[in-house]
Design a protein around this motif. Sequence first.
Motif, PDB file in Angstrom:
ATOM      1  N   LEU A  72      34.661  33.929  26.272  1.00 12.26           N
ATOM      2  CA  LEU A  72      35.943  34.151  26.929  1.00 12.26           C
ATOM      3  C   LEU A  72      35.799  33.845  28.409  1.00 12.26           C
ATOM      4  O   LEU A  72      34.720  33.993  28.983  1.00 12.26           O
ATOM      5  CB  LEU A  72      36.390  35.611  26.775  1.00 12.26           C
ATOM      6  N   SER A  73      36.901  33.458  29.000  1.00 11.94           N
ATOM      7  CA  SER A  73      36.864  33.172  30.433  1.00 11.94           C
ATOM      8  C   SER A  73      36.801  34.483  31.215  1.00 11.94           C
ATOM      9  O   SER A  73      37.172  35.548  30.733  1.00 11.94           O
ATOM     10  CB  SER A  73      38.081  32.357  30.849  1.00 11.94           C
ATOM     11  N   TYR A  74      36.337  34.355  32.435  1.00 13.58           N
ATOM     12  CA  TYR A  74      36.218  35.530  33.299  1.00 13.58           C
ATOM     13  C   TYR A  74      37.571  36.190  33.570  1.00 13.58           C
ATOM     14  O   TYR A  74      37.675  37.419  33.504  1.00 13.58           O
ATOM     15  CB  TYR A  74      35.517  35.114  34.590  1.00 13.58           C
ATOM     16  N   PRO A  75      38.652  35.436  33.844  1.00 15.06           N
ATOM     17  CA  PRO A  75      39.942  36.089  34.057  1.00 15.06           C
ATOM     18  C   PRO A  75      40.454  36.857  32.831  1.00 15.06           C
ATOM     19  O   PRO A  75      41.084  37.901  32.970  1.00 15.06           O
ATOM     20  CB  PRO A  75      40.887  34.935  34.401  1.00 15.06           C
ATOM     21  N   MET A  78      38.539  40.099  32.842  1.00 14.82           N
ATOM     22  CA  MET A  78      39.032  40.965  33.920  1.00 14.82           C
ATOM     23  C   MET A  78      40.376  41.591  33.527  1.00 14.82           C
ATOM     24  O   MET A  78      40.606  42.775  33.793  1.00 14.82           O
ATOM     25  CB  MET A  78      39.205  40.163  35.210  1.00 14.82           C
ATOM     26  N   ALA A  79      41.251  40.822  32.914  1.00 13.35           N
ATOM     27  CA  ALA A  79      42.560  41.345  32.499  1.00 13.35           C
ATOM     28  C   ALA A  79      42.390  42.472  31.497  1.00 13.35           C
ATOM     29  O   ALA A  79      43.059  43.513  31.599  1.00 13.35           O
ATOM     30  CB  ALA A  79      43.413  40.222  31.916  1.00 13.35           C
ATOM     31  N   LEU A  84      42.232  48.473  30.330  1.00 15.48           N
ATOM     32  CA  LEU A  84      41.535  49.698  29.931  1.00 15.48           C
ATOM     33  C   LEU A  84      41.391  50.680  31.089  1.00 15.48           C
ATOM     34  O   LEU A  84      41.304  51.885  30.869  1.00 15.48           O
ATOM     35  CB  LEU A  84      40.139  49.351  29.391  1.00 15.48           C
ATOM     36  N   ASN A  85      41.337  50.169  32.315  1.00 13.36           N
ATOM     37  CA  ASN A  85      41.160  51.007  33.504  1.00 13.36           C
ATOM     38  C   ASN A  85      42.240  50.688  34.534  1.00 13.36           C
ATOM     39  O   ASN A  85      41.946  50.125  35.589  1.00 13.36           O
ATOM     40  CB  ASN A  85      39.775  50.752  34.111  1.00 13.36           C
ATOM     41  N   PRO A  86      43.483  51.049  34.279  1.00  7.38           N
ATOM     42  CA  PRO A  86      44.557  50.675  35.214  1.00  7.38           C
ATOM     43  C   PRO A  86      44.435  51.344  36.575  1.00  7.38           C
ATOM     44  O   PRO A  86      44.946  50.829  37.563  1.00  7.38           O
ATOM     45  CB  PRO A  86      45.833  51.109  34.489  1.00  7.38           C
ATOM     46  N   HIS A  87      43.750  52.465  36.647  1.00  9.70           N
ATOM     47  CA  HIS A  87      43.602  53.161  37.929  1.00  9.70           C
ATOM     48  C   HIS A  87      42.718  52.397  38.912  1.00  9.70           C
ATOM     49  O   HIS A  87      42.774  52.634  40.111  1.00  9.70           O
ATOM     50  CB  HIS A  87      43.039  54.573  37.699  1.00  9.70           C
TER      51      HIS A  87
END
Length: 111
Positions: A72-75, A78-79, A84-87
Amino acid sequence: MRFLIFTVVFFLIAAVIKIDLTDGTVPLAAFDKEPLTEACEQQIAIKTLSVMTTAGDTVQSLLAAYPSEVDLSYPERMAQFYKLNPHLQKQAMITGELIKIPIYDKLENNC
């Protein structure tokens, strides 16, 4: 008078060419596409791993420390991390904080 007519004709031709180049003469036509065929697509399972952060941890270092089987690509990674961690979108990581890291696994295809 000729100059005025020439100017109007010039701007009309320029407008038609601009519309033709931006929108196309036949908008949304797809002449070169091949018909869709049923193909086996790679199935991905997303698991999470809870990790306690230490001093100096960054999102990049955590994703590098826990690589995935799936390419998978890095972006994209990251998304999923920020889902999973919106904070963590608007604040920095705190030492000792429990965060979730996405781990990707391939599923078997039954095609």
